[in-house]
Design a protein around this motif. Sequence first.
Motif, short mmCIF file in Angstrom:
data_model
loop_
_atom_site.label_atom_id
_atom_site.label_comp_id
_atom_site.label_asym_id
_atom_site.label_seq_id
_atom_site.Cartn_x
_atom_site.Cartn_y
_atom_site.Cartn_z
N MET A 96 0.84 -1.20 0.00
CA MET A 96 0.00 0.00 0.00
C MET A 96 0.88 1.25 0.00
O MET A 96 1.55 1.55 0.99
CB MET A 96 -0.95 -0.02 1.21
CG MET A 96 -1.86 -1.26 1.16
SD MET A 96 -2.88 -1.48 2.63
CE MET A 96 -4.05 -0.15 2.44
N THR A 97 0.86 1.95 -1.14
CA THR A 97 1.67 3.16 -1.27
C THR A 97 0.75 4.38 -1.30
O THR A 97 -0.41 4.29 -1.66
CB THR A 97 2.53 3.09 -2.55
OG1 THR A 97 3.15 4.37 -2.76
CG2 THR A 97 1.69 2.77 -3.77
N GLY A 98 1.29 5.52 -0.88
CA GLY A 98 0.50 6.75 -0.87
C GLY A 98 1.15 7.76 0.05
O GLY A 98 2.03 7.41 0.86
N LEU A 99 0.73 9.01 -0.08
CA LEU A 99 1.30 10.09 0.73
C LEU A 99 1.05 9.86 2.21
O LEU A 99 0.13 9.12 2.58
CB LEU A 99 0.64 11.43 0.33
CG LEU A 99 1.00 11.97 -1.07
CD1 LEU A 99 0.12 13.17 -1.38
CD2 LEU A 99 2.48 12.35 -1.12
N SER A 100 1.85 10.49 3.05
CA SER A 100 1.60 10.47 4.48
C SER A 100 0.22 11.10 4.73
O SER A 100 -0.07 12.16 4.18
CB SER A 100 2.69 11.27 5.20
OG SER A 100 2.38 11.35 6.57
N GLY A 101 -0.62 10.39 5.48
CA GLY A 101 -1.96 10.94 5.77
C GLY A 101 -3.00 10.56 4.74
O GLY A 101 -4.15 10.99 4.82
N SER A 102 -2.62 9.72 3.75
CA SER A 102 -3.61 9.34 2.73
C SER A 102 -4.59 8.30 3.28
O SER A 102 -5.66 8.11 2.72
CB SER A 102 -2.91 8.79 1.48
OG SER A 102 -2.10 7.67 1.82
N GLY A 103 -4.26 7.61 4.38
CA GLY A 103 -5.19 6.65 4.99
C GLY A 103 -4.74 5.21 4.90
O GLY A 103 -5.53 4.30 5.14
N LYS A 104 -3.46 4.98 4.57
CA LYS A 104 -2.96 3.62 4.36
C LYS A 104 -3.16 2.74 5.60
O LYS A 104 -3.73 1.65 5.51
CB LYS A 104 -1.45 3.65 4.02
CG LYS A 104 -1.10 4.40 2.74
CD LYS A 104 0.39 4.34 2.44
CE LYS A 104 1.27 5.07 3.46
NZ LYS A 104 1.03 6.53 3.58
N THR A 105 -2.68 3.22 6.74
CA THR A 105 -2.71 2.40 7.95
C THR A 105 -4.14 2.18 8.44
O THR A 105 -4.52 1.08 8.85
CB THR A 105 -1.84 3.04 9.04
OG1 THR A 105 -0.53 3.25 8.48
CG2 THR A 105 -1.72 2.17 10.25
N THR A 106 -4.94 3.25 8.40
CA THR A 106 -6.34 3.14 8.83
C THR A 106 -7.07 2.05 8.04
O THR A 106 -7.72 1.17 8.62
CB THR A 106 -7.06 4.49 8.61
OG1 THR A 106 -6.24 5.52 9.15
CG2 THR A 106 -8.42 4.50 9.28
N ILE A 107 -6.93 2.09 6.73
CA ILE A 107 -7.61 1.12 5.87
C ILE A 107 -7.03 -0.28 6.10
O ILE A 107 -7.75 -1.25 6.24
CB ILE A 107 -7.47 1.53 4.39
CG1 ILE A 107 -8.25 2.82 4.13
CG2 ILE A 107 -7.97 0.41 3.47
CD1 ILE A 107 -7.93 3.47 2.78
N ALA A 108 -5.68 -0.34 6.20
CA ALA A 108 -5.03 -1.64 6.37
C ALA A 108 -5.46 -2.31 7.66
O ALA A 108 -5.74 -3.51 7.70
CB ALA A 108 -3.52 -1.46 6.34
N GLU A 109 -5.56 -1.53 8.73
CA GLU A 109 -5.89 -2.13 10.03
C GLU A 109 -7.33 -2.64 10.06
O GLU A 109 -7.62 -3.69 10.63
CB GLU A 109 -5.63 -1.13 11.16
CG GLU A 109 -4.13 -1.03 11.44
CD GLU A 109 -3.76 0.00 12.51
OE1 GLU A 109 -4.65 0.80 12.90
OE2 GLU A 109 -2.59 0.00 12.94
N GLU A 110 -8.24 -1.90 9.44
CA GLU A 110 -9.64 -2.36 9.40
C GLU A 110 -9.74 -3.60 8.51
O GLU A 110 -10.43 -4.57 8.83
CB GLU A 110 -10.55 -1.24 8.90
CG GLU A 110 -12.05 -1.56 8.94
CD GLU A 110 -12.60 -1.89 10.34
OE1 GLU A 110 -12.09 -1.31 11.33
OE2 GLU A 110 -13.51 -2.72 10.42
#
Lengths: 622, 293
Positions: A449-463
């Motif tokens: 999962m690539t994207g700018l800092s704050g794009s929502g990578k971790t939030t989406i990944a954790e859910e």
Amino acid sequence: MDELLNIVTVGHVDHGKSTVIGRLLADAGALPEGKLESIRENCRRNSKPFEYAFLLDALKNEQAQGITIDTARCFFKTDKRSYILIDAPGHIEFLKNMVTGASRAEAALLVIDASHGVEENTRRHGYFLSVLGIRQVAVLVNKMDLVDYREKVYRDICADCRAFLEKIGIVPASFIPVSGMEGDNIALRSDRMPWYRGDTVLEQIDRFQSVAEPEQLPLRLPVQGVYKFTGSGDSRRIIAGTLDSGILRAGDRIVFWPSGKKTSVKSLEVFNAPEPADFRAGQAAGFTMTEQIFVRRGEIACLESEPAPHVGVRVRANIFWLGRSAFRADRRYHFKCGTAKVEMTLEHIERIVNASNLSCQSRQYAEKNEAAECILRLDRPVAFDLAGDNDATSRFVIVDDYEIAGGGIITEALNEYDYDTRNIRWSGAGLSADERLRITGKRGLVVWMTGLSGSGKTTIAEEAELRLLSEGIPAFVLDGDKLRRGLCSDLGFSDADRAENIRRAAETAKLFRDAGAVCLVTLISPFRAARESARRIIGDEFLETYVKASLDACIARDPKKLYKKALAGEIRSFTGLDSPYEAPESPDLLLDTERWSEEECVEALVGAVRSRLGKDGKEVRG
Amino acid sequence: MDHLDKLESKSVYLLREAYAAFDKLCMLWSIGKDSTVLLWLARKAFYGHVPFPLVHIDTHYKIPEMIEYRDRLAMEYGLYMVYGENREALEARNTFPDGKVGRVECCRLLKTEALTNTLNGKWPRYRLNLTTGQYERDTNTDAYTGVIVGARSDEEGSRSKERYFSPRDKNNDWDLDDQPPEFWNQFKTDFAPGTHVRIHPLLDWTELNIWEYIERENIPTVSLYYDQGDGTRYRSLGCAPCTGPIRSTSKNPREIIEELRTGALSNIAERSGRAQDAEDGGGLETLRRDGYM
């Protein structure tokens, strides 16, 4: 107030069940005026002898055939309470209707023809009563008029029947000698059998106990739905379902199984009434939660302070099969337990139980009207209890195509894998990927999962990680920030260090993948070339996911306040500001977090993972 | 839990199962006491909301007060209210009141046929506009795959054999001889394309239970059920030409409950005021097999 009890009559075909009920209704004065006369008149017109059974076999095609095809229910009242009498058909052809009728009952009348004694379906019905969980049974030895009301005939049948019922764990409440045709010992005591001093049928049914709802057992509340009617201006998010057992109060700490998510009950919800003090077993309920966690239909709400249910994908069960085509290992079925519905396969039949004489045989399919002990494998974990611990949550049905084709009770929770490792030859190279896959059934995958800092990578990944886990798919988030603090704590933010950071992340992700997990890597990974090298390290099972958000949006969100610091000049080489971000040109998956909600992004990601792993994330077995 | 609580919980459970299983779900509302209780139970199950359309088959021979009451409640509860009709038969005057067909044939045309073609979306459906109070042609013409119906098993012989979830085939037929098994809390929620499932949440209720619940919950009902001073009232509601009142002085639910409890009506069938039943050989079976609710 008015107590209501369901009683089913079962027994071999032609042993006179409908006649007994018809007689009971007539003698207890429970028939509407004219009903008896109209049926007598109908018989006269068709030159048929009148039978009490015609009262129940009210339908035209049934009267023509003279056997009960389906279950008929009649309402009936004594001084003590109200009853629903369920007349179940005795013919083997209609066993599914017998099961339908009997499953609604709290007590049963097993009718045996005195002139024939215990027959095949007497035993079969007895066995089904036991699996269905009906524990109160009275045996009516019917047609005593045909055996001249002889005590010895009655005694012999009692002994025969008792021996059989004991084997399947049923202790009869009574044995009553009756004649439905003549009315002996139905509602009125017979003077033709002075040797019998027990109850009449009417007295016996008043002695049956109403089965209490299991409030004393741990809370089990299968979620039927999560309701939010925002369109109608209602902002409540209500978890709805009926309590199978236990008690629920506001403030209780609850756990949803199989996901294991925890929260507290905020309020108990009802319509058109004040909030109740509690909900108890048997009640249709609804409640709101203190935290808005994601739960869905099929989970069971339980109390944190009480014993948890089992969660698993493999069970031992006693089943009965009603389907037209046989129950076999090479077909896929649906398994419905409480409100959960998952795909399943029959793994192994341990024995076929001949319900009519309790003999056993081994063969790998079960035919219509047979019972079996078997092992079932589910596609996704389900929460359940064992038979004996909790009736409702240990029962399930099996759906074949569109039809309920079988039912059963879970007797044991089994480990997911029961394979014999002695058959695997060990070599210096360890297990091949294929061998590993065959044993574990888990195919791994790396979601990059690539994207700018704050794009929502971790939030989406954790859910997504939680969702995948709850579906039985091992998943793990390899978070860029966490790597930086541990494995890569020696690295800085130079181009070379960033490339090394990505190499280490890719190698680590590959190990997770090889172990059979879905590894969700959340790394800004701004450079195209670095992402390509990660793809080369990992190989085929690689899903490049672009979590898209514009720089403006990320600056506005700024969850870690990094942009603020970078814009203030406190951080250098910050991606998007003074270091470039090379967006993927054709990512395997694009999640646009400015156009889609978090929920939609998670759904899309989980869906993509499922389809990469094979249909529905189904386990791949070699 | 008393007996009404148990009946209510069971019905709510069934409604929620239906809502989870069928995305093209509707509820038939005949305006009578049973389906009005059903509507109330839906509001209980979904916390004041009714998340599916209510369908009324308008024969245009209904007692006028019924239609007035229907639209008043629909506006008040904010319902997705839909009606369907057999326009062709009405325009051709193929009805019993017009003297062209018998009562049973009239029922078949104005109710059964209208119902079949309204449910499958082949004939126009008219939806109540909650702003204007007028009916407009409903743009949704999807076939309903789940149909909630207020049938009770104590009403009459054939209904006592119904399942809670009862499949209907492509021709809308009810195959009585080969019904699916139904046990524990599991129901037939899977269905082949072109078929639909009828859901019967009131199967275990009796006429007395219905009135006890109407009284307890204070559910608004049509005044035709009560004696307005002439010593008669309707016990079962249908079309004006084929429905007759019974002799009774009950003026409210309380008095109807008393009347039912004392057995004053125990020797009279509930639908005795419905003339089409008598013409159908003493049962609804012929009509029901064809899809009559």
